[in-house]
Write an enzyme that holds these catalytic residues in place. Structure first.
Site, PDB file in Angstrom:
ATOM      1  N   LYS A 151       0.850  -1.264   0.135  1.00 52.68           N
ATOM      2  CA  LYS A 151       0.149  -0.086   0.107  1.00 52.68           C
ATOM      3  C   LYS A 151       0.759   1.128  -0.099  1.00 52.68           C
ATOM      4  CE  LYS A 151      -4.302  -1.600   0.172  1.00 52.68           C
ATOM      5  NZ  LYS A 151      -5.467  -1.047  -0.304  1.00 52.68           N
TER       6      LYS A 151
ATOM      7  N   ASP B 165      -8.216   0.202   6.699  1.00 53.64           N
ATOM      8  CA  ASP B 165      -7.984  -0.697   7.855  1.00 53.64           C
ATOM      9  C   ASP B 165      -6.642  -0.690   8.451  1.00 53.64           C
ATOM     10  OD1 ASP B 165     -10.635  -2.226   7.708  1.00 53.64           O
ATOM     11  OD2 ASP B 165      -9.952  -2.841   5.765  1.00 53.64           O
TER      12      ASP B 165
HETATM   13  C1  LIG Z   1      -2.174  -6.316   3.307  1.00 53.90           C
HETATM   14  C2  LIG Z   1      -3.071  -6.154   2.490  1.00 53.90           C
HETATM   15  N1  LIG Z   1      -3.356  -6.853   1.341  1.00 53.90           N
HETATM   16  C3  LIG Z   1      -4.231  -6.623   0.488  1.00 53.90           C
HETATM   17  C4  LIG Z   1      -5.221  -5.809   0.616  1.00 53.90           C
HETATM   18  C5  LIG Z   1      -6.578  -5.498  -0.408  1.00 53.90           C
HETATM   19  O1  LIG Z   1      -6.397  -4.804  -1.427  1.00 53.90           O
HETATM   20  P1  LIG Z   1      -7.450  -4.063  -2.215  1.00 53.90           P
HETATM   21  O2  LIG Z   1      -8.541  -3.698  -0.783  1.00 53.90           O
HETATM   22  O3  LIG Z   1      -7.074  -2.971  -3.119  1.00 53.90           O
HETATM   23  O4  LIG Z   1      -8.250  -5.260  -2.828  1.00 53.90           O
HETATM   24  C6  LIG Z   1      -5.096  -4.647   1.583  1.00 53.90           C
HETATM   25  C7  LIG Z   1      -6.066  -3.603   1.731  1.00 53.90           C
HETATM   26  O5  LIG Z   1      -6.007  -2.668   2.670  1.00 53.90           O
HETATM   27  C8  LIG Z   1      -3.909  -4.895   2.353  1.00 53.90           C
HETATM   28  O6  LIG Z   1      -3.848  -4.073   3.329  1.00 53.90           O
END
Ligand SMILES: Cc1ncc(COP(=O)(O)O)c(C=O)c1O
Length: 400
Positions: free
Chosen positions: A80, A128
């Protein structure tokens, strides 16, 4: 060896990808190029490692398993870092160009040429944890003010990490989707700028910038692999990570691009619901999943537009498989290297192990000795308390 995975309840929807225009026109090569040129020039940029999970591949009878580990990304702990910070920069660039009446470049902002004007702009976002950390980091780097909205179950550690980056952190009642709704109300009232990783009707530019940033990670994978993989298992929250990676793979490999398998927690399965309905579909989150980053009940509109075209399969996994996977990686059971990963990082991996150990799915997904899999380990240990609890075997109470 794989008891939890063999016996896990898995929902599966087989989709028919159409390879339409969204993977090249919604997420353009040009936008990925611009994001890459900018982000690779940032201080601290380094390609993240890709590990071979050879022991696991041998045990599952799978040709190769590549695990891209995003823990070290810019010292922020997850992929992110690439999206939110870049979208803050783009937002400042657009806004300053508008108010000053002439083009402002990313370099102008990076070099603090309009520091006074930038300091009067407030960016806000719901999170989150990981996206908010990236937005807070971007705001502090580029000189804007920052407010981050978190819901009731986001851990104290994750909130503090954002405060340390200078953000004002606001805790709201309800779940992630409610915190997104609250940013819309407050932005409208105060003239603040939402830098969200999810999109909705009438709001898409910052999320497009976020996805363009994620492309840096996907292009690193393309350059590292000698040939296209056969499958990619991508975990989904709102679908942004999966859409960006799948789009880059289609742009790089065309019809040789891998089979895209979307993996979600059964407690937050809005993408499989959308696949069933053939339209973006929200679900109500009754109980928070341990995979905090994936706990989203509403898909991103632009992400869905891409996923609807490129995804071959949607599956869900229960929370019960997460801790065993985190432990196996950290204990070096599945690879030569021990890998410390967060709860959301292992979702794609869990999807693979469940699918490979359940005969019907193994056959349906064509998982065999010829398969070469890519997984995104999307975070490292972003909450040490949760990690410690998982390693100590306290899975049930592992949410911070
Ligand atoms: C560690 C991690 N993996 C995957 C995701 C999923 O990404 P997306 O919400 O773009 O599908 C998030 C989203 O916050 C995340 O923090």
């Amino acid at each position: 060896m794989f008891t939890e995975f063999e016996t896990a309840r898995i929902d599966h929807v087989a989709a028919r990808p159409g390879f339409g225009a969204a993977a090249t026109e919604t997420l353009t090569r040009d936008a990925f190029d611009r994001a890459e040129a900018e982000i690779r020039g940032w201080q601290g940029y380094e390609k993240t490692p890709m590990y071979a999970l050879d022991t696991l591949g041998d045990a599952l009878g799978i040709g190769a398993i590549h695990y891209k580990h995003e823990g070290p990304r810019f010292g922020l702990g997850s992929f992110k870092a690439l999206g939110g910070a870049y979208a803050v920069l783009c937002t400042l660039q657009r806004e300053l160009s508008k108010t000053l009446g002439h083009d402002v470049s990313p370099a102008d902002i990076r070099d603090g040429r309009y520091a006074e004007q930038a300091a009067s702009i407030t960016v806000i976002s719901a999170t989150d944890g990981n996206h908010g950390r990236s937005v807070a980091w971007g705001a502090s780097r580029f000189g804007a003010r920052c407010r981050i909205y978190i819901h009731a179950e986001v851990s104290a550690f994750r909130a503090e990490a954002m405060r340390e980056l200078g953000a004002e952190v606001i805790r709201v009642d309800g779940d992630y989707d409610y915190s997104v709704a609250q940013t819309r109300v407050d932005a409208e009232k105060h003239g603040w700028f939402i830098v969200s990783d999810t999109s909705w009707p009438g709001y898409s530019q910052p999320p497009l910038d976020v996805l363009a940033g994620y492309g840096v990670m996907a292009r690193e994978i393309v350059r590292d692999l000698p040939e296209p993989p056969s499958h990619v298992f991508l975990q989904g929250g709102v679908g942004g990570l999966a859409a960006a990676v799948a789009a880059v793979f289609v742009q790089a490999w065309g019809t040789a691009a891998p089979r895209v398998v979307i993996v979600e927690p059964e407690r937050a399965a809005c993408l499989i619901a959308s696949a069933r309905a053939h339209a973006p579909t929200s679900v109500k989150i009754e109980e928070e999943t341990i995979m905090a980053g994936l706990s989203c009940g509403e898909p991103s509109e632009i992400a869905w537009a891409v996923l609807a075209e490129v995804s071959h399969d949607f599956i869900t996994i229960p929370d019960t498989v997460v801790a065993p996977a985190v432990r196996a990686l950290a204990d070096g059971v599945w690879s030569t290297d021990a890998i410390e990963a967060g709860e959301s990082a292992v979702a794609g991996l869990c999807g693979l192990v469940c699918a490979a150990t359940q005969k019907d799915l193994r056959d349906a997904l064509k998982l065999d000795e010829s398969a070469r899999i890519v997984l995104i380990g999307s975070e490292g240990v972003t909450d040490p308390d949760v990690f410690k609890a998982i390693m100590a075997g306290q899975d049930a109470g592992a949410k911070g």
